[in-house]
Design a protein around this motif. Sequence first.
Motif, short mmCIF file in Angstrom:
data_model
loop_
_atom_site.label_atom_id
_atom_site.label_comp_id
_atom_site.label_asym_id
_atom_site.label_seq_id
_atom_site.Cartn_x
_atom_site.Cartn_y
_atom_site.Cartn_z
N VAL A 39 14.80 19.15 -27.85
CA VAL A 39 14.37 18.14 -28.50
C VAL A 39 12.62 18.18 -28.28
CG1 VAL A 39 13.87 15.77 -29.02
CG2 VAL A 39 16.16 16.62 -28.47
N GLU A 40 11.89 18.60 -29.28
CA GLU A 40 10.57 18.53 -29.30
C GLU A 40 9.71 17.75 -30.20
OE1 GLU A 40 9.12 22.56 -29.07
OE2 GLU A 40 10.48 23.12 -27.58
N VAL A 41 8.54 17.08 -30.01
CA VAL A 41 7.82 16.34 -30.87
C VAL A 41 6.58 17.26 -31.39
CG1 VAL A 41 6.42 14.28 -31.18
CG2 VAL A 41 8.66 13.92 -29.84
N ILE A 42 6.24 17.12 -32.63
CA ILE A 42 5.44 17.80 -33.32
C ILE A 42 4.18 16.73 -33.28
CG2 ILE A 42 4.15 19.24 -34.96
CD1 ILE A 42 6.98 20.47 -35.32
N ASP A 43 3.30 16.79 -32.84
CA ASP A 43 2.13 15.52 -32.87
C ASP A 43 1.17 16.12 -33.94
OD1 ASP A 43 1.41 12.64 -31.94
OD2 ASP A 43 -0.22 14.08 -31.72
N ASN A 44 0.82 15.50 -34.92
CA ASN A 44 -0.21 15.69 -35.84
C ASN A 44 -1.51 14.83 -35.42
OD1 ASN A 44 1.47 17.78 -37.54
ND2 ASN A 44 1.66 16.29 -39.16
N ALA A 45 -1.83 15.27 -34.32
CA ALA A 45 -3.22 14.73 -34.01
C ALA A 45 -3.14 13.21 -34.21
CB ALA A 45 -4.22 15.36 -34.86
N SER A 46 -2.08 12.52 -33.60
CA SER A 46 -2.19 11.01 -33.54
C SER A 46 -3.31 10.37 -32.73
CB SER A 46 -0.92 10.63 -32.81
OG SER A 46 0.29 10.84 -33.75
N LYS A 49 -2.27 6.79 -29.29
CA LYS A 49 -1.66 6.99 -27.98
C LYS A 49 0.00 7.34 -27.94
CE LYS A 49 -5.04 4.00 -25.70
NZ LYS A 49 -5.12 2.88 -24.91
N SER A 50 0.17 8.06 -29.02
CA SER A 50 1.60 8.68 -29.04
C SER A 50 1.94 9.53 -27.92
CB SER A 50 1.75 9.17 -30.27
OG SER A 50 2.12 8.19 -31.46
N VAL A 51 0.81 10.46 -27.65
CA VAL A 51 1.16 11.60 -26.73
C VAL A 51 1.36 11.10 -25.28
CG1 VAL A 51 0.19 13.54 -25.74
CG2 VAL A 51 -0.13 13.22 -28.19
N SER A 52 0.32 9.81 -24.94
CA SER A 52 0.46 9.39 -23.73
C SER A 52 1.68 8.59 -23.68
CB SER A 52 -0.87 8.51 -23.43
OG SER A 52 -0.87 7.59 -24.42
N PHE A 53 1.98 7.65 -24.43
CA PHE A 53 3.38 7.16 -24.59
C PHE A 53 4.63 8.12 -24.20
CE2 PHE A 53 7.30 5.55 -26.78
CZ PHE A 53 7.29 4.35 -26.04
N LEU A 54 4.45 9.52 -24.80
CA LEU A 54 5.65 10.20 -24.56
C LEU A 54 5.49 10.68 -23.16
CD1 LEU A 54 5.64 12.32 -27.94
CD2 LEU A 54 7.46 10.84 -27.33
N HIS A 65 1.35 20.53 -30.25
CA HIS A 65 0.12 19.79 -30.94
C HIS A 65 -0.44 20.70 -31.96
CE1 HIS A 65 -0.69 17.12 -27.65
NE2 HIS A 65 -0.17 18.09 -26.69
N GLU A 66 -0.59 19.89 -33.51
CA GLU A 66 -0.89 20.47 -34.63
C GLU A 66 -1.85 19.81 -35.40
OE1 GLU A 66 0.04 23.45 -36.10
OE2 GLU A 66 1.02 23.94 -34.40
N PRO A 67 -2.61 20.31 -35.94
CA PRO A 67 -3.49 19.73 -37.07
C PRO A 67 -2.64 18.86 -38.01
CG PRO A 67 -4.46 21.88 -36.72
CD PRO A 67 -3.05 21.85 -36.01
N ASN A 68 -3.23 17.82 -38.44
CA ASN A 68 -2.39 17.18 -39.57
C ASN A 68 -2.26 17.74 -40.85
OD1 ASN A 68 -0.93 15.33 -40.57
ND2 ASN A 68 -2.28 13.45 -40.62
N ARG A 69 -1.08 18.40 -41.09
CA ARG A 69 -0.88 18.93 -42.31
C ARG A 69 0.47 18.49 -42.97
NH1 ARG A 69 -1.77 23.46 -38.95
NH2 ARG A 69 -3.69 24.59 -39.55
N GLY A 70 0.77 17.10 -42.53
CA GLY A 70 2.04 16.49 -42.99
C GLY A 70 3.12 17.37 -42.62
N LEU A 71 4.16 17.36 -43.63
CA LEU A 71 5.23 18.23 -43.23
C LEU A 71 5.04 19.59 -43.15
CD1 LEU A 71 8.42 16.67 -45.81
CD2 LEU A 71 7.70 16.21 -43.26
N ALA A 72 4.12 20.15 -43.67
CA ALA A 72 3.68 21.72 -43.40
C ALA A 72 3.42 21.96 -41.90
CB ALA A 72 2.33 21.82 -44.37
#
Length: 351
Positions: A39-46, A49-54, A65-72
Amino acid sequence: MGTDRTCILVLNYNGRDLLAECLPSILDAAKRAPMPCSVEVIDNASTDKSVSFLHDHWPSVRIEHEPNRGLASFNRVLARRDEDVILLLNNDVKLDPNAIAPLVDAVRRHPDALFAAPRCWTFDGQTYEGMRTRVRMRFGMVQGCCRVPGFDAHIDTPSLTAGAGPILAVDRVKFLALGGYDELYFPGRIEDLDLGFQGWMLGWKGYYVPESTAYHRGFGSFGPAFGSAGCDRLAIRNTLLFCWKNLRGRRLFTHLCWLAVRLIAAIALGRFDFLKAFREALGKLREAMASRRRVQTGHPDWMTWQNAFFKEFQWETPRPRRTVGQDHPRSSPEKAHRFVGLGVLLQGRQT
């Protein structure tokens, strides 16, 4: 290629609270899967503090970590993976403990499968959310919906589906061959139907697998970010883009004719939300035409396959019966206005 394992990718943007609610069920389902399942989380530059929470609560969950491209954002991550089948989830999805195996099996068992989608309920398990999607054209606009007339008779029946938004298992190679989700639709809405349509045009299908169960909080991410009016405007804008990118022949002609009527109605009724959505779509017209050339160039018989798509997934709304002696809708000004239904022409929701 990793045919002995699978992976769940959870897309997140400012969804800390949703991750706290949904991720435990996802991790539990992954543990119960009959094959290794990471299980992995793709974070769209939240920025919430989603990342620190994880990191604090699930340090074993890898974060991409990805730039925010939505589903893309899924596209780039899948290009780096090697599993043959991968599950793509929004952050507002919970999984039944035994949800994974039926989806993975369906994709692997059907050589023409692009994706497989589960039976999906609201979080309380009371309302059907999909993912047996049907399609129609209404007043020149394409609409996709799961809760169509008579849908409850088919909830438990395996079949094909036109699209699946919040959760699906994809054949990674086919998904990437299509180019993944089209960034044309950013920040979102309708891109799942576009993916299903593009797959269909190459002979690939989406399978509805009710043996697998998931739970979805509708607009869990989009609602707080855009509000109801903003979500509707995005749906209108992206439906226009879908039509300009994909339709040909009589369906495109019908769309353009009704679009003129819709614009006149919007001006007459002061529906500036539709006009704004149209203006935003026009701003992406060049991009839509580039996507149109990319997907349609070289296709042997676009019209035949397009019409077969709408026929396969059609739904009909029953017309109310008129009893003997009932006034014709045009017999009074009030009923005539309801019959024309200018307001209905401008609705953005996928009904």
